[in-house]
Design a protein around this motif. Structure first.
Motif, PDB file in Angstrom:
ATOM      1  N   TYR A  72       0.820  -1.206   0.000  1.00 39.07           N
ATOM      2  CA  TYR A  72       0.000   0.000   0.000  1.00 39.07           C
ATOM      3  C   TYR A  72       0.860   1.264   0.000  1.00 39.07           C
ATOM      4  O   TYR A  72       0.625   2.187  -0.792  1.00 39.07           O
ATOM      5  CB  TYR A  72      -0.902  -0.024   1.235  1.00 39.07           C
ATOM      6  CG  TYR A  72      -1.951   1.053   1.293  1.00 39.07           C
ATOM      7  CD1 TYR A  72      -3.139   0.933   0.565  1.00 39.07           C
ATOM      8  CD2 TYR A  72      -1.798   2.177   2.098  1.00 39.07           C
ATOM      9  CE1 TYR A  72      -4.120   1.908   0.629  1.00 39.07           C
ATOM     10  CE2 TYR A  72      -2.768   3.157   2.169  1.00 39.07           C
ATOM     11  CZ  TYR A  72      -3.933   3.012   1.444  1.00 39.07           C
ATOM     12  OH  TYR A  72      -4.896   3.986   1.501  1.00 39.07           O
ATOM     13  N   GLU A 126      -1.449   3.018  -2.935  1.00 38.54           N
ATOM     14  CA  GLU A 126      -2.414   3.971  -2.387  1.00 38.54           C
ATOM     15  C   GLU A 126      -2.684   5.119  -3.346  1.00 38.54           C
ATOM     16  O   GLU A 126      -3.702   5.809  -3.220  1.00 38.54           O
ATOM     17  CB  GLU A 126      -1.889   4.528  -1.062  1.00 38.54           C
ATOM     18  CG  GLU A 126      -0.598   5.304  -1.211  1.00 38.54           C
ATOM     19  CD  GLU A 126      -0.184   5.996   0.077  1.00 38.54           C
ATOM     20  OE1 GLU A 126      -1.067   6.365   0.859  1.00 38.54           O
ATOM     21  OE2 GLU A 126       1.025   6.172   0.276  1.00 38.54           O
ATOM     22  N   LYS A 132      -5.782   0.991  -4.111  1.00 34.84           N
ATOM     23  CA  LYS A 132      -6.168   1.388  -2.759  1.00 34.84           C
ATOM     24  C   LYS A 132      -7.388   0.612  -2.279  1.00 34.84           C
ATOM     25  O   LYS A 132      -7.430   0.146  -1.134  1.00 34.84           O
ATOM     26  CB  LYS A 132      -6.458   2.891  -2.731  1.00 34.84           C
ATOM     27  CG  LYS A 132      -6.789   3.425  -1.348  1.00 34.84           C
ATOM     28  CD  LYS A 132      -7.013   4.927  -1.384  1.00 34.84           C
ATOM     29  CE  LYS A 132      -7.318   5.454   0.014  1.00 34.84           C
ATOM     30  NZ  LYS A 132      -7.557   6.925   0.017  1.00 34.84           N
TER      31      LYS A 132
END
Length: 341
Positions: A145, A151, A157
Motif C-alpha cells: 500500500y 495507495e 487502494k
C-alpha cells in the motif's frame, strides 16, 4: 483527599510517572482514534458473531481478540501516519493526530512502528498459523500500500483496503473462536466482507478529496466525480440485496436495510459538500447516535456497513442448523465444511 493524591505529594515521582503514562497512552489512542468507531467496533462485532465467540471462555477469548486487533490496528496506523508525506496531509485533514500536533517526533513514531509490528507477529504465534498468516498478510499488504505506492491509485487502494480488512477480521475471528480454526461459514463471511470493502471503500475518499488532491493521489472522486458517486450507489444496492439473501434476513429487516441503502445513495448523489460527504461516510460505516444534527426514530440509526458486519453473526445465532457448520447458500462443494489451516 484521595490516597493517590496524598501519596503523589509525598512521592513526586509518582505524579510524574502517571503523567508520563497518561501522555503516551493518549498519544497511542490518538493514532487510532479515527478507526475506533469505523473499524474496531464493526470488525470486533463481526468476529464475535462469525467465530462464534468461545462458549467455555467467552470473556478471555473476547478480550484477547480485542487486544490482537488493537495491536494490529495501532501498527497499521503507525505505518500509515509515520511518513513525511502523511504528516503533511494530516496537517490539512486531521491536525489533531500525534505527528502534526507535535505530541511525538517522526523518528520516535517510526521506532514505535517497527516495535509494534514485531510484537504483533510474536503475539500471533500464540494463536496458531491462521493468526500468524493474518498478521503477516496485513503487513505485506501494508507494505504494498505504502512502499509500492498502490495507495496512489484508487483501484489498488480499494483492493488493498479490502485485503487488509480481511486480515484483521481473520485474525480476530481465529482468536475469538473456540477451536481457533476456520470453518466454511467463516470463510464465506470473510470473503464477502473483503469484497464488500474493496468495492465500496472508495467512499471514504469523498470527504478527503482536498487533501488527496494536494498530495497528488489519484482517487476515483477526483478522476471521475459523478461516476464515483454512481458507482458507489450501484455497488451498495447490489451488495444490500446479496447480503439480505445470503444471510436470510427477515422480510421486514431486509426492507429497512434496503431503504437505508437507498437513503444513503440519495445523500451521495444530492449532498456533495465536504461536510455532507463526511456525514454520509459515517452513516455508511458506523453506528451513530444523533443529538442535535438530525432526528430519527429513537435518535439512533444503524449504519450500512455495521449491519453488514453483523449479519453473519445473525445467521449463526438464528439460522444455522444444528450440527456441523453448513453454508446458507448450500455451496459445500466449493469448500470443505471444516477448512482448517
Amino acid at each position: 483527599m484521595s490516597a493517590l493524591s496524598l501519596f503523589s505529594k509525598t512521592k513526586p515521582w509518582v505524579s510524574s510517572f502517571f503523567a508520563c503514562v497518561s501522555y503516551y497512552a493518549l498519544t497511542i489512542f490518538l493514532f487510532t482514534k479515527s478507526d475506533i468507531k469505523t473499524t474496531l467496533i464493526p470488525v470486533v462485532c463481526f468476529a464475535f458473531g462469525t467465530a462464534p465467540l468461545s462458549k467455555s471462555h467467552p470473556i478471555s477469548h473476547g478480550l484477547q481478540a480485542i487486544l490482537w486487533f488493537y495491536v494490529h490496528l495501532l501498527g497499521f496506523n503507525l505505518c500509515n501516519q509515520a511518513r513525511q508525506e502523511a504528516d503533511n496531509e494530516d496537517k490539512c485533514n486531521k491536525p489533531w493526530r500525534p505527528l502534526p500536533s507535535g505530541r511525538i517526533s517522526l523518528e520516535s513514531a517510526m521506532s514505535l512502528k517497527y516495535a509494534v509490528v514485531i510484537f504483533s507477529i510474536i503475539l500471533s504465534t500464540f494463536y496458531g498459523l491462521p493468526a500468524v498468516y493474518a498478521s503477516e498478510g496485513l503487513w505485506l499488504f501494508t507494505f504494498a500500500y505504502h512502499d509500492l505506492h498502490l495507495e496512489e491509485n484508487w483501484i489498488g487502494k480499494s483492493v488493498i483496503n479490502g485485503a487488509g480488512y480481511g486480515c484483521l477480521a481473520l485474525g480476530t475471528v481465529v482468536v475469538a473462536s473456540e477451536s481457533r480454526q476456520v470453518d466454511f461459514i467463516q470463510v464465506l463471511a470473510l470473503l464477502t466482507i473483503m469484497t464488500v470493502i474493496s468495492t465500496t471503500i472508495h467512499v471514504q475518499d469523498f470527504e478527503d478529496r482536498i487533501g488527496d488532491a494536494q498530495v497528488g493521489r489519484r482517487t476515483l472522486i477526483l478522476l471521475h466525480p459523478r461516476f464515483a458517486r454512481c458507482y458507489a450507489c450501484a455497488t451498495l444496492i447490489s451488495w444490500t440485496f446479496y447480503l439480505c439473501k445470503t444471510w436470510e434476513l427477515p422480510q421486514q429487516a431486509a426492507i429497512f436495510y434496503a431503504a437505508f441503502a437507498l437513503f444513503l445513495c440519495a445523500r451521495w448523489l444530492n449532498k456533495t459538500t465536504i461536510k455532507d460527504d463526511g456525514w454520509s461516510y459515517v452513516l455508511y460505516n458506523v453506528c451513530l447516535h444523533f443529538s442535535n444534527h438530525a432526528t430519527f426514530t429513537n435518535n439512533s440509526m444503524q449504519a450500512w456497513l455495521a449491519i453488514a458486519f453483523l449479519l453473519p453473526g445473525y445467521w449463526r445465532l438464528f439460522k444455522e442448523p444444528a450440527g456441523p457448520a453448513t453454508s446458507p447458500l448450500n455451496l459445500e462443494f466449493l469448500l470443505p465444511r471444516n477448512l482448517c489451516f
